[in-house]
Design a protein around this motif. Structure first.
Motif, PDB file in Angstrom:
ATOM      1  N   TYR A 264      78.412  33.582  72.970  1.00 33.38           N
ATOM      2  CA  TYR A 264      76.831  32.354  72.826  1.00 33.38           C
ATOM      3  C   TYR A 264      75.481  33.190  71.996  1.00 33.38           C
ATOM      4  O   TYR A 264      76.002  34.749  72.273  1.00 33.38           O
ATOM      5  N   ALA A 265      74.828  32.530  71.319  1.00 35.50           N
ATOM      6  CA  ALA A 265      73.603  32.849  70.792  1.00 35.50           C
ATOM      7  C   ALA A 265      72.377  32.536  70.817  1.00 35.50           C
ATOM      8  O   ALA A 265      73.131  31.673  71.414  1.00 35.50           O
ATOM      9  N   ALA A 266      71.668  33.322  71.088  1.00 33.83           N
ATOM     10  CA  ALA A 266      70.163  31.824  70.649  1.00 33.83           C
ATOM     11  C   ALA A 266      69.196  32.850  70.064  1.00 33.83           C
ATOM     12  O   ALA A 266      69.293  33.861  69.332  1.00 33.83           O
ATOM     13  N   GLU A 267      67.763  31.619  69.972  1.00 41.31           N
ATOM     14  CA  GLU A 267      66.700  31.883  68.556  1.00 41.31           C
ATOM     15  C   GLU A 267      65.673  31.424  70.242  1.00 41.31           C
ATOM     16  O   GLU A 267      65.702  30.788  70.617  1.00 41.31           O
ATOM     17  N   MET A 268      64.313  32.458  69.495  1.00 39.79           N
ATOM     18  CA  MET A 268      63.575  32.097  70.438  1.00 39.79           C
ATOM     19  C   MET A 268      62.628  31.154  69.442  1.00 39.79           C
ATOM     20  O   MET A 268      62.701  30.853  67.913  1.00 39.79           O
ATOM     21  N   ALA A 269      61.973  30.363  70.498  1.00 38.52           N
ATOM     22  CA  ALA A 269      61.302  29.213  69.942  1.00 38.52           C
ATOM     23  C   ALA A 269      59.618  28.816  70.672  1.00 38.52           C
ATOM     24  O   ALA A 269      59.748  29.704  71.522  1.00 38.52           O
ATOM     25  N   PRO A 270      58.505  29.062  69.339  1.00 37.57           N
ATOM     26  CA  PRO A 270      57.589  28.528  71.050  1.00 37.57           C
ATOM     27  C   PRO A 270      56.976  27.572  71.644  1.00 37.57           C
ATOM     28  O   PRO A 270      58.310  26.560  71.752  1.00 37.57           O
ATOM     29  N   TYR A 271      56.864  28.297  72.838  1.00 36.41           N
ATOM     30  CA  TYR A 271      56.629  27.395  74.134  1.00 36.41           C
ATOM     31  C   TYR A 271      55.660  26.007  73.167  1.00 36.41           C
ATOM     32  O   TYR A 271      54.408  26.371  72.955  1.00 36.41           O
ATOM     33  N   LEU A 272      55.534  24.990  73.113  1.00 39.07           N
ATOM     34  CA  LEU A 272      54.871  23.719  72.973  1.00 39.07           C
ATOM     35  C   LEU A 272      54.198  23.000  73.823  1.00 39.07           C
ATOM     36  O   LEU A 272      53.732  21.928  74.283  1.00 39.07           O
ATOM     37  N   ALA A 273      53.284  24.249  74.125  1.00 40.72           N
ATOM     38  CA  ALA A 273      51.670  23.342  75.305  1.00 40.72           C
ATOM     39  C   ALA A 273      50.899  22.768  74.295  1.00 40.72           C
ATOM     40  O   ALA A 273      51.139  22.917  73.158  1.00 40.72           O
ATOM     41  N   MET A 274      50.191  22.249  75.398  1.00 40.20           N
ATOM     42  CA  MET A 274      49.809  20.769  74.610  1.00 40.20           C
ATOM     43  C   MET A 274      48.164  21.316  73.745  1.00 40.20           C
ATOM     44  O   MET A 274      47.576  21.135  73.117  1.00 40.20           O
ATOM     45  N   VAL A 275      47.561  23.022  74.791  1.00 42.17           N
ATOM     46  CA  VAL A 275      46.626  23.090  73.919  1.00 42.17           C
ATOM     47  C   VAL A 275      46.648  24.102  72.948  1.00 42.17           C
ATOM     48  O   VAL A 275      45.589  24.363  72.323  1.00 42.17           O
ATOM     49  N   GLY A 276      47.799  24.645  72.142  1.00 44.69           N
ATOM     50  CA  GLY A 276      47.974  24.764  71.150  1.00 44.69           C
ATOM     51  C   GLY A 276      47.043  26.063  70.814  1.00 44.69           C
ATOM     52  O   GLY A 276      46.353  26.073  69.656  1.00 44.69           O
ATOM     53  N   GLU A 277      46.443  27.040  71.897  1.00 44.93           N
ATOM     54  CA  GLU A 277      45.424  27.596  71.257  1.00 44.93           C
ATOM     55  C   GLU A 277      46.397  29.218  71.409  1.00 44.93           C
ATOM     56  O   GLU A 277      45.766  30.525  70.528  1.00 44.93           O
ATOM     57  N   PHE A 278      47.681  29.244  71.127  1.00 51.10           N
ATOM     58  CA  PHE A 278      48.234  30.647  70.590  1.00 51.10           C
ATOM     59  C   PHE A 278      49.842  29.673  70.042  1.00 51.10           C
ATOM     60  O   PHE A 278      50.340  28.567  70.937  1.00 51.10           O
ATOM     61  N   ARG A 279      51.016  31.146  69.920  1.00 50.23           N
ATOM     62  CA  ARG A 279      52.100  30.844  70.026  1.00 50.23           C
ATOM     63  C   ARG A 279      52.305  32.434  69.849  1.00 50.23           C
ATOM     64  O   ARG A 279      52.238  33.341  69.770  1.00 50.23           O
ATOM     65  N   VAL A 280      53.626  32.653  69.859  1.00 54.41           N
ATOM     66  CA  VAL A 280      54.625  33.009  70.360  1.00 54.41           C
ATOM     67  C   VAL A 280      55.424  33.302  69.100  1.00 54.41           C
ATOM     68  O   VAL A 280      56.400  31.805  69.327  1.00 54.41           O
ATOM     69  N   HIS A 281      55.875  34.249  68.066  1.00 59.54           N
ATOM     70  CA  HIS A 281      56.492  33.704  66.538  1.00 59.54           C
ATOM     71  C   HIS A 281      56.945  35.184  66.870  1.00 59.54           C
ATOM     72  O   HIS A 281      57.803  35.945  66.676  1.00 59.54           O
ATOM     73  N   TYR A 282      57.203  34.551  65.016  1.00 60.97           N
ATOM     74  CA  TYR A 282      58.568  36.006  64.394  1.00 60.97           C
ATOM     75  C   TYR A 282      59.508  35.292  64.648  1.00 60.97           C
ATOM     76  O   TYR A 282      60.521  35.093  64.818  1.00 60.97           O
ATOM     77  N   ALA A 283      60.063  37.199  65.601  1.00 65.05           N
ATOM     78  CA  ALA A 283      61.134  38.112  64.998  1.00 65.05           C
ATOM     79  C   ALA A 283      62.577  36.727  66.486  1.00 65.05           C
ATOM     80  O   ALA A 283      61.447  36.373  67.959  1.00 65.05           O
ATOM     81  N   GLY A 284      62.892  36.007  65.910  1.00 62.91           N
ATOM     82  CA  GLY A 284      63.965  34.872  66.782  1.00 62.91           C
ATOM     83  C   GLY A 284      65.784  34.540  67.287  1.00 62.91           C
ATOM     84  O   GLY A 284      65.640  34.538  68.565  1.00 62.91           O
ATOM     85  N   PHE A 285      66.132  35.343  66.492  1.00 55.84           N
ATOM     86  CA  PHE A 285      67.410  35.807  66.706  1.00 55.84           C
ATOM     87  C   PHE A 285      68.296  36.673  68.098  1.00 55.84           C
ATOM     88  O   PHE A 285      67.416  37.989  67.433  1.00 55.84           O
ATOM     89  N   PHE A 286      68.504  35.866  69.308  1.00 54.64           N
ATOM     90  CA  PHE A 286      68.808  36.988  69.444  1.00 54.64           C
ATOM     91  C   PHE A 286      70.211  37.218  70.024  1.00 54.64           C
ATOM     92  O   PHE A 286      71.226  36.050  69.840  1.00 54.64           O
TER      93      PHE A 286
END
Length: 359
Positions: A264-286
């Motif tokens: 398997y492989a994985a990709e990081m995606a931002p948590y789609l919080a309704m507040v939208g005040e922050f995001r985890v981003h950039y490096a996505g491949f595991f």
């Protein structure tokens, strides 16, 4: 061909078939277990603004509209903080039917707060390349926290290829976790595997780092060279919470140790919080084998690159901040992450980019 993410041996077949080509030729050490590192070409274009080519249009034509000046990367050049550059890459594609591609920043690019996205001729999305695409690749690079010294041939982004539908449903992910645990503790599964932030470390009070606003240049070739304190402010917490400042960039770490099984492989995606005040981003491949016993791992925690948006935001220990979307490999890779290859982040905890040292 079986549906799934293409492993290293399949990438070599694409190279042999000229679906993947480059000048100079692709090096073997660019080929990762489930992705290919992309190399910067000899020139960067300083542009007025970020852009996409759009249907029926070439990136080069848009460069004629937006370029302010050219930068020679053959001898090395500084990309200035908060400026946007478009850099033709050494690699080109001639994708066969049924093969699509997705690009992402490499881990070290993300940890340096280098916004790095791939654009293509006719493209209407960043980092997404449709089946049948034939043409050049370009990197859009915008240093957000530090000015950086870069050279032709350096690798800021990577590309992953897939055949057909590869993403695991929540039911399939739940079954895989029961068979081969993907995370320490309880698995939060909803459109992927959720993970949370660790703000109560087992030892001490250091929970992360915040980029300093006025620093020197980072030469990407210098590994373990820069004292972390010159570029980063330590973040300590004794109560399991921190307040994120708008516009600031943070390096934090996940509470959970995650694993990626070999198939398997994985990709990081931002948590789609309704507040939208922050995001985890950039490096996505595991890659396959990340944190997995088959590749010498015992679970690896995910390093989180966090940027706060409009308002100060309280982040608390255990708050869900991101998710890993798992995909099947079309076949098991001939090499795994960390197993005999130069994998910088196997077994990681809270860790800055490889250019920094703690002393």
């Amino acid at each position: 061909m079986t549906s799934g993410v293409l492993p290293a041996q399949a990438l070599r077949r694409l190279i042999a078939d000229k679906a993947l080509s480059a000048s100079p030729a692709i090096r073997d050490d660019q080929i990762q277990p489930a992705s290919l590192d992309l190399r910067l070409g000899p020139v960067a274009y300083r542009v007025r603004a970020s852009f996409l080519a759009g249907h029926g249009r070439r990136v080069q034509d848009r460069l004629d509209e937006f370029t302010m000046h050219k930068v020679n990367l053959a001898e090395g050049a500084v990309l200035e903080k908060n400026c946007v550059y478009v850099i033709p890459l050494a690699e080109e594609l001639a994708l066969p039917a049924g093969i699509t591609a997705v690009a992402n920043a490499k881990s070290s690019s993300g940890r340096l707060d280098l916004l790095t996205r791939t654009i293509t001729d006719g493209g209407t999305e960043f980092d997404r390349i449709p089946e049948g695409y034939t043409g050049p690749l370009y990197a859009e690079v915008c240093p957000r926290s530090f000015s950086v010294l870069v050279h032709e041939g350096q690798r800021l982004n990577q590309i992953r290829f897939r055949q057909g539908q590869a993403v695991l449903s929540d039911a399939e992910l739940t079954a895989l976790h029961a068979q081969d645990p993907l995370v320490s503790g309880n698995a939060v599964i909803s459109e992927g595997l959720g993970f949370s932030v660790d703000l109560k470390p087992a030892k001490g009070t250091l929970v992360g780092y915040r980029a300093k606003p006025h620093t020197g240049v980072v030469d990407l070739d210098k590994i373990g060279h820069y004292p972390a304190a010159d570029f980063w402010e330590e973040l300590h917490s004794s109560d399991g919470r921190i307040i994120l400042d708008p516009g600031a960039f943070y390096i934090l770490v996940s509470r959970e140790a995650v694993t990626i099984p070999p198939d398997y492989a994985a990709e990081m995606a931002p948590y789609l919080a309704m507040v939208g005040e922050f995001r985890v981003h950039y490096a996505g491949f595991f890659d396959p084998g990340f944190g997995h016993a088959a590749a010498g791992g015992a679970g690896s925690r995910g390093v989180l690159e966090v940027r706060c948006h409009e308002a100060p935001f309280v982040l608390e220990h255990g708050q869900v901040v991101g998710r890993l979307v798992y995909e099947r490999m079309s076949e098991r890779p001939e090499t795994l992450y960390g197993a005999g290859i130069a994998s910088n982040y196997q077994g990681q905890g809270l860790k800055l980019a490889k250019q920094f040292r703690s002393a």
